[in-house]
Structures are given as C-alpha cells and as structure tokens.
Design a protein around this motif. Structure first.
Motif, PDB file in Angstrom:
ATOM      1  N   CYS A   1      -9.692   5.168  -0.426  1.00 53.90           N
ATOM      2  CA  CYS A   1     -10.023   6.657  -0.616  1.00 53.90           C
ATOM      3  C   CYS A   1     -10.234   6.707  -2.393  1.00 53.90           C
ATOM      4  O   CYS A   1     -11.236   7.482  -2.654  1.00 53.90           O
ATOM      5  CB  CYS A   1      -8.472   7.311  -0.679  1.00 53.90           C
TER       6      CYS A   1
ATOM      7  N   ARG B   1      -9.446  -0.265  -2.626  1.00 56.01           N
ATOM      8  CA  ARG B   1     -10.623  -0.460  -1.462  1.00 56.01           C
ATOM      9  C   ARG B   1     -10.851   0.729  -0.661  1.00 56.01           C
ATOM     10  O   ARG B   1     -11.500   0.553   0.532  1.00 56.01           O
ATOM     11  CB  ARG B   1     -10.527  -1.600  -0.956  1.00 56.01           C
TER      12      ARG B   1
ATOM     13  N   ASP C   1      -1.134   2.148   8.821  1.00 56.84           N
ATOM     14  CA  ASP C   1      -2.248   1.627   9.484  1.00 56.84           C
ATOM     15  C   ASP C   1      -1.466   0.516  10.690  1.00 56.84           C
ATOM     16  O   ASP C   1      -2.246   0.272  11.717  1.00 56.84           O
ATOM     17  CB  ASP C   1      -3.452   0.942   8.751  1.00 56.84           C
TER      18      ASP C   1
ATOM     19  N   GLY D   1       0.994  -1.255  -0.082  1.00 53.88           N
ATOM     20  CA  GLY D   1       0.040   0.173  -0.073  1.00 53.88           C
ATOM     21  C   GLY D   1       0.821   1.295  -0.102  1.00 53.88           C
ATOM     22  O   GLY D   1       2.102   1.290  -0.482  1.00 53.88           O
TER      23      GLY D   1
ATOM     24  N   PRO E   1      -2.403  10.147   4.334  1.00 53.22           N
ATOM     25  CA  PRO E   1      -1.203  11.042   4.384  1.00 53.22           C
ATOM     26  C   PRO E   1      -0.346  10.692   5.682  1.00 53.22           C
ATOM     27  O   PRO E   1       0.974  10.971   5.675  1.00 53.22           O
ATOM     28  CB  PRO E   1      -1.924  12.576   4.633  1.00 53.22           C
TER      29      PRO E   1
ATOM     30  N   ALA F   1       2.709 -13.194   4.109  1.00 57.47           N
ATOM     31  CA  ALA F   1       3.993 -13.203   4.642  1.00 57.47           C
ATOM     32  C   ALA F   1       3.898 -13.499   6.166  1.00 57.47           C
ATOM     33  O   ALA F   1       2.807 -13.220   6.770  1.00 57.47           O
ATOM     34  CB  ALA F   1       4.736 -11.684   4.668  1.00 57.47           C
TER      35      ALA F   1
ATOM     36  N   SER G   1     -16.646  -2.640   3.803  1.00 53.23           N
ATOM     37  CA  SER G   1     -16.410  -1.447   2.831  1.00 53.23           C
ATOM     38  C   SER G   1     -15.845  -2.144   1.976  1.00 53.23           C
ATOM     39  O   SER G   1     -16.426  -1.318   0.612  1.00 53.23           O
ATOM     40  CB  SER G   1     -15.539  -0.437   3.675  1.00 53.23           C
TER      41      SER G   1
ATOM     42  N   ASN H   1      -3.506  -5.013  11.012  1.00 54.35           N
ATOM     43  CA  ASN H   1      -3.667  -6.204  10.249  1.00 54.35           C
ATOM     44  C   ASN H   1      -2.465  -7.071  10.853  1.00 54.35           C
ATOM     45  O   ASN H   1      -1.571  -6.940   9.972  1.00 54.35           O
ATOM     46  CB  ASN H   1      -3.793  -6.046   9.114  1.00 54.35           C
TER      47      ASN H   1
HETATM   48  C1  LIG Z   1     -13.339   2.473   2.821  1.00 52.62           C
HETATM   49  C2  LIG Z   1     -12.248   3.418   3.199  1.00 52.62           C
HETATM   50  C3  LIG Z   1     -12.019   4.580   2.763  1.00 52.62           C
HETATM   51  C4  LIG Z   1     -10.856   5.310   3.201  1.00 52.62           C
HETATM   52  N1  LIG Z   1     -10.841   6.705   2.663  1.00 52.62           N
HETATM   53  C5  LIG Z   1      -9.668   7.602   3.020  1.00 52.62           C
HETATM   54  C6  LIG Z   1      -9.753   8.818   2.566  1.00 52.62           C
HETATM   55  O1  LIG Z   1     -10.515   9.534   1.841  1.00 52.62           O
HETATM   56  N2  LIG Z   1      -8.437   9.509   2.929  1.00 52.62           N
HETATM   57  C7  LIG Z   1      -7.532   8.832   3.494  1.00 52.62           C
HETATM   58  O2  LIG Z   1      -6.461   9.776   4.106  1.00 52.62           O
HETATM   59  N3  LIG Z   1      -7.666   7.616   4.070  1.00 52.62           N
HETATM   60  C8  LIG Z   1      -8.717   6.910   3.854  1.00 52.62           C
HETATM   61  N4  LIG Z   1      -8.847   5.637   4.248  1.00 52.62           N
HETATM   62  C9  LIG Z   1      -7.502   5.282   4.974  1.00 52.62           C
HETATM   63  C10 LIG Z   1      -6.466   4.671   4.316  1.00 52.62           C
HETATM   64  O3  LIG Z   1      -6.818   3.895   3.193  1.00 52.62           O
HETATM   65  C11 LIG Z   1      -5.483   3.939   4.917  1.00 52.62           C
HETATM   66  O4  LIG Z   1      -5.053   4.689   6.135  1.00 52.62           O
HETATM   67  C12 LIG Z   1      -4.045   3.773   4.017  1.00 52.62           C
HETATM   68  O5  LIG Z   1      -4.423   3.091   2.872  1.00 52.62           O
HETATM   69  C13 LIG Z   1      -3.430   2.877   4.891  1.00 52.62           C
HETATM   70  O6  LIG Z   1      -1.932   2.666   3.888  1.00 52.62           O
HETATM   71  P1  LIG Z   1      -1.062   1.306   4.513  1.00 52.62           P
HETATM   72  O7  LIG Z   1       0.057   1.392   3.376  1.00 52.62           O
HETATM   73  O8  LIG Z   1      -0.786   1.529   5.769  1.00 52.62           O
HETATM   74  O9  LIG Z   1      -1.862   0.032   4.249  1.00 52.62           O
HETATM   75  P2  LIG Z   1      -2.576  -0.609   3.091  1.00 52.62           P
HETATM   76  O10 LIG Z   1      -3.002   0.274   1.943  1.00 52.62           O
HETATM   77  O11 LIG Z   1      -3.914  -1.152   3.835  1.00 52.62           O
HETATM   78  O12 LIG Z   1      -1.736  -1.829   2.929  1.00 52.62           O
HETATM   79  C14 LIG Z   1      -1.487  -3.089   3.423  1.00 52.62           C
HETATM   80  C15 LIG Z   1      -1.264  -4.094   2.441  1.00 52.62           C
HETATM   81  O13 LIG Z   1      -0.754  -5.157   3.380  1.00 52.62           O
HETATM   82  C16 LIG Z   1      -1.105  -6.299   2.715  1.00 52.62           C
HETATM   83  N5  LIG Z   1      -0.927  -7.613   3.746  1.00 52.62           N
HETATM   84  C17 LIG Z   1      -1.820  -7.405   4.868  1.00 52.62           C
HETATM   85  N6  LIG Z   1      -1.093  -8.583   5.615  1.00 52.62           N
HETATM   86  C18 LIG Z   1      -0.113  -9.243   5.015  1.00 52.62           C
HETATM   87  C19 LIG Z   1       0.712 -10.342   4.926  1.00 52.62           C
HETATM   88  N7  LIG Z   1       0.625 -11.151   6.098  1.00 52.62           N
HETATM   89  N8  LIG Z   1       1.521 -10.721   4.070  1.00 52.62           N
HETATM   90  C20 LIG Z   1       1.456  -9.818   2.714  1.00 52.62           C
HETATM   91  N9  LIG Z   1       0.844  -8.663   2.574  1.00 52.62           N
HETATM   92  C21 LIG Z   1      -0.205  -8.373   3.708  1.00 52.62           C
HETATM   93  C22 LIG Z   1      -2.744  -6.112   2.441  1.00 52.62           C
HETATM   94  O14 LIG Z   1      -3.315  -6.865   1.501  1.00 52.62           O
HETATM   95  C23 LIG Z   1      -2.725  -4.523   2.129  1.00 52.62           C
HETATM   96  O15 LIG Z   1      -2.667  -4.506   0.489  1.00 52.62           O
HETATM   97  C24 LIG Z   1      -9.898   4.849   3.744  1.00 52.62           C
HETATM   98  C25 LIG Z   1      -9.834   3.344   4.260  1.00 52.62           C
HETATM   99  C26 LIG Z   1     -11.059   2.656   3.903  1.00 52.62           C
HETATM  100  C27 LIG Z   1     -11.205   1.247   4.491  1.00 52.62           C
END
Ligand SMILES: Cc1cc2nc3c(=O)[nH]c(=O)nc-3n(C[C@H](O)[C@H](O)[C@H](O)COP(=O)(O)OP(=O)(O)OC[C@H]3O[C@@H](n4cnc5c(N)ncnc54)[C@H](O)[C@@H]3O)c2cc1C
Ligand SMILES: NC(=O)c1ccc[n+]([C@@H]2O[C@H](COP(=O)([O-])OP(=O)(O)OC[C@H]3O[C@@H](n4cnc5c(N)ncnc54)[C@H](O)[C@@H]3O)[C@@H](O)[C@H]2O)c1
Length: 448
Positions: A45, A43, A300, A11, A310, A113, A155, A263
């Motif tokens: 923003c 899934r 997250d 992500g 952000p 992983a 969602s 997660n």
């Molecule tokens: C419906 C919805 C709407 C949102 N809208 C907004 C918005 O408008 N503005 C905003 O700022 N934020 C928004 N958010 C929050 C934002 O999407 C998250 O804060 C952001 O995407 C987090 O990014 P990340 O890189 O931490 O995690 P993620 O983008 O969730 O990436 C984590 C990845 O790790 C993978 N993963 C998990 N476990 C494992 C494993 N064991 N092995 C390998 N891969 C794994 C997952 O499949 C996922 O692809 C929204 C969230 C949701 C659910």
C-alpha cells in the motif's frame, strides 16, 4: 523461558496483536524473516501510494495543461526521482519498526520461523516456547503450473524498479495489474494487461469495471480479455507471454498479477499440529486453529476475509481480544471499503448489485454517469467514463452497497462504508451537510 505469545510476521496484523498483548503485560516475541515492517509498509500500500500520487500529479498537470497549468502538457514522470522519494518512506521502516518493538519490550527475532512442536517455534538453532502462537505470515504470489512461470517478476520487483522498463506485460486482471498499468502508462511505458476471462476485478461492480477497462484502453493500455496465460518464454533481452488461444505478447518484463495465497510453506505446520487444507489454515470463527488451540491466525495468512490491510487490522483486533479475554470474538468485516488505485480510482463497499440480487434482496439502484459533474470537469476527467452506483435495500431504506469510479473515490467511499457498517438509511445520508465543493458534496446528487 516460555513466552506468553510468539507472533510470526511483523506486518500490520502481527504488530497490532504483539503490541496489544504486550501492553496487557504479556511477554511477547515477534519473528520476521525479511525486513521488519511487512507488506503494506514496505512492498504494498504505502510505496504504491507514493508512486500513484506522483503519476497522478503528472497526469493531472497534463489533463489541465490547457486550462492554466503552464507547460502542463509537457509534464513527465522522473522515475528515478520518484523512486528516491518512495525510498524515503520505505527505507526507515525496518529500523523504526524494530526499535518500536524493542521500546515496547517485545523481543524482535530475525529469521524464518517454523513449528517444531504444538507450542514451540524454531528460528535457526533457537527454540521459542510459547503459551500462544499467532500465524501472521501474510501472502505470497500464487504459483501456477505454467511453462516458464519462473520468468515472471513480482509486485516487489515493480515497486523497486530503478528504471521503468519500456514494454511491460501484466499477467492477471486484478488489483495489482490495473494499478501498475495505470501508473506505468502515465510514466511512458507500453503496457499490456492479460486477463483470463471477460470479468477482470471480479469483486467490483461489473458496469463500473467495464468503464474502467474502456478508459484504460483509451489511455493506450492494451487490455486483453479471455487471455489465460499458458507460457512465458525468454526471447532475446525480453520475454514472450502466450495465452491459451495462441495470442502472444512481447515485452521487456512480465509481471505477476495472478493473485496471492497464504504464506505457509516454510512453517512446517504438521510439526505444530496445525491443520491446513488446500493451502489454507483450518480456523474456527474466532480465528483459532481447529486442531491446535494454542494457535491463532490473522491477516492475509488467515485468509478469512479479503487480503487487505483493514481486514488484517480487524483480524488482529479480534485475535488480541480472544487471547486477552475469553475466546468469543469474531471479526466483523461488514462495510469495509476497498479501492483500486487507478487514475481515477475504482472503489467499493458492501454488496454489488449482482450479489444483492443473488441474495434475493429487493433493491433500488441509484446509478449514473458523473462525467458532467463540476468536480470531474475541474479534475480534467470529463472523458474518463466516471460513474457511481449506490444500492439501497428497499425494505429497510438502508444503504447496502456503493461503487464509485471517479476522482476522490478513495475518500468518498469511506462515507458510504460507514453508512453500510452502521445501517444508515439513504434518507439519513441525504441530510449530510458536507463541505462544498468537495467529492462528498456529490453524495446527495447520487441519492437523488
Ligand atoms: C503490491 C501490493 C499493493 C497493495 N495495496 C494495498 C492497498 O492499497 N490497500 C490495502 O488495503 N491492501 C493492499 N495490499 C494488501 C496488504 O498489503 C495486505 O493485505 C496486508 O499487508 C497484509 O498484512 P499481514 O500483516 O497479514 O501480512 P504481511 O504484511 O504480509 O506480513 C507478513 C510478514 O510475515 C513474514 N513472514 C512470512 N513467513 C515467515 C516465516 N516463516 N517466519 C517469519 N516471518 C515470516 C513476511 O516476511 C512478512 O513481513 C497490497 C498488497 C500488495 C502486494
Ligand atoms: N488497492 C488494494 O487494496 C490492493 C492492491 C494490490 C494488491 N492488493 C491485494 O493483493 C492481492 C493480490 O493482488 P493480485 O492483483 O495479484 O490478485 P487479484 O486476486 O486481485 O487478481 C488476480 C486476477 O488474475 C486472474 N487470473 C488468474 N489466473 C490467471 C491466468 N492464468 N491468466 C490470466 N489471468 C488470471 C484472476 O482471475 C484474478 O482476477 C489482491 O487480491 C488484494 O487482496 C490490494
């Protein structure tokens, strides 16, 4: 081979760290268990904003139907077409993201992983040894001990509905529920939103949230407060959601909006000597595991700041610097902006009035209704209960918080966010020579 870095997730947080370290010449692998791209792009923003844009356009045509938008009153959402449009954004992401990683020289590994040692990740039968590991696995809907909990959709399901269900219950009163409620009601659904206490959207300004709740009710959304969910039952083709005081709500679908948690379950953190307490990683202020110095976390999964894109990006920047330079960097979230994409949106940056007073600050609060502002009337929102609140520190004169419930809030809040982040005085922001007429040109009236 030992990788310099293995990043778990693909992500916003993971990608930024992997690319920065690769650019510095490190050997890097990224492991993803679902499609490459992460929540925001696939899934969260991005698809949500596509749906918001179309439902807002339809609603705008209706609002302005008697002011020259011919047939505007009859405008309606074509849900299948809207979904096809959404997919035109999301469908290309996984292949593009994987290709970008490949081009950058990063190995993209598909699979779940898990730790099998302090410096080793297993993906199926394969083991990846690494000098450093970053946990950027995002968040997942919280599980509550509620009877029938498994009946809740998430969602992910809402953002993929081929047809919009006629009756929807949104369980929880946070970002997801308010955003989906506003989009679904504009698309013709009967919507109920259940929140456990009197204060939905608890991080936002209470007065503006009240206005949003009242507006939501005027739109026909049934907002039920003090409604803590106690059971979800399958009833015929639909579901009955009951709350603790005995009220019950029937719908075709019930959707989870109860919050998300890191997660981490599939990672076998113990095998990696990665300390975790009550579902949260134990990290120092540099986002490094307190028990395993080879491991960092971001976004997250780190749950160090708000679960927003952000913040994930700021964490990623910080972790990349800690990996590539000395481990002295800390994320700085001061003045981040956040928006609930309702129609009109609710936005905030910095302190709420309540928090500022709790902190013992002497403040001036500039607040007022915006319903009679030209920009609000032009948008057909004169009955929405729009308002602003700007919090100024009396000692320094600096803007320490801003709250908007108004069309354009998602854009205008960013000027306030910059002001909070850079300690701009209200008297300095008041000198803004903004383009006129624009959402930002209301700022001087807000400070007056
Ligand atoms: C419906 C919805 C709407 C949102 N809208 C907004 C918005 O408008 N503005 C905003 O700022 N934020 C928004 N958010 C929050 C934002 O999407 C998250 O804060 C952001 O995407 C987090 O990014 P990340 O890189 O931490 O995690 P993620 O983008 O969730 O990436 C984590 C990845 O790790 C993978 N993963 C998990 N476990 C494992 C494993 N064991 N092995 C390998 N891969 C794994 C997952 O499949 C996922 O692809 C929204 C969230 C949701 C659910
Ligand atoms: N626009 C955005 O930036 C955006 C949009 C969607 C999601 N997100 C991110 O995703 C996260 C998850 O969203 P969310 O809406 O699921 O969570 P949330 O934390 O925003 O809201 C969940 C709400 O459900 C309430 N609740 C908890 N238990 C309950 C119960 N038993 N009965 C009734 N209500 C109950 C909580 O008090 C809380 O207010 C958000 O916190 C946010 O970080 C951001």
């Amino acid at each position: 081979m030992t990788f310099d870095l293995v990043v778990l997730g693909s992500g916003s947080a993971a990608t930024r760290i992997a690319e920065t370290c690769r650019k510095a010449g490190w050997s890097v692998a990224v492991v993803e268990e679902r499609e490459f791209g992460g929540t925001c792009a696939l899934r969260g923003c991005e698809p949500k904003k596509v749906i918001w844009t179309i439902t807002e356009a339809v609603d705008r045509a209706r609002r302005l139907g008697e002011h020259g938008v011919a047939d505007g009153k009859d405008a309606r959402v074509d849900w299948p077409a809207l979904m096809a449009f959404k997919r035109s954004f999301t469908d290309p992401v996984p292949a593009n993201r994987a290709e970008e990683l490949r081009k950058a020289g990063i190995e993209a590994v598909q699979g779940t992983a898990r730790f099998v040692g302090p410096n080793t990740i297993a993906v199926g039968d394969r083991e990846l040894d690494a000098r450093h590991i970053v946990i950027a696995t995002g968040a997942t809907p919280v599980r509550l001990p509620v009877k029938g909990f498994e009946h809740l959709l998430t969602s992910d399901d809402f953002l993929a509905f081929g047809e919009l269900p006629r009756r929807i219950v949104l369980v929880g009163g946070g970002y997801i529920s308010f955003e989906f409620a506003h989009m679904a009601v504009r698309a013709g659904a009967e919507v109920t939103l259940l929140h456990k206490n009197q204060k939905p959207l608890g991080h936002f300004d209470g007065d503006l949230v009240k206005r949003l709740v009242e507006h939501s009710r005027r739109l026909g959304i049934r907002v039920e407060l003090d409604a803590e969910v106690s059971e979800i039952e399958k009833r015929g083709d639909g579901f009955r959601v009951s709350v603790k005081d005995g009220r019950a709500f029937d719908a075709d679908v019930a959707i989870h909006g109860l919050g998300r948690v890191p997660n981490l379950d599939s990672l076998d953190l113990e095998a990696g000597d990665v300390a975790c307490e009550k579902g949260r990683l134990k990290l120092d202020r540099h986002l490094r595991s307190t028990s395993n110095p080879a491991v960092f976390a971001a976004g997250d999964a780190a749950s160090n700041g708000a679960a927003l894109t952000p913040i994930a990006t700021e964490d990623a920047e910080c972790v990349a610097q800690n990996l590539l330079q000395d481990c002295t960097h800390e994320p700085d979230y001061n003045g981040f902006a956040s928006v609930v994409f309702t129609i009109p949106p609710l936005a905030m940056t910095g302190l709420t009035e309540e928090k500022a007073r709790e902190n013992g600050r002497e403040i001036d609060v500039h607040t007022g209704s915006m319903d009679s502002f030209q920009s609000v009337r032009r948008d057909g929102h004169e009955d929405a209960g729009t308002a602003y609140k700007v919090i100024v520190d009396r000692q320094t004169g600096c803007i320490v918080g801003a709250h908007l419930f108004v069309p354009d809030a998602q854009e205008v809040i960013n000027l306030f966010a910059l002001s909070v982040r850079l300690d701009v005085k209200a008297s300095e922001l008041d000198k803004l020579l903004s383009a006129y007429p624009s959402g930002a040109s209301n700022i001087t009236s807000m400070l007056g």
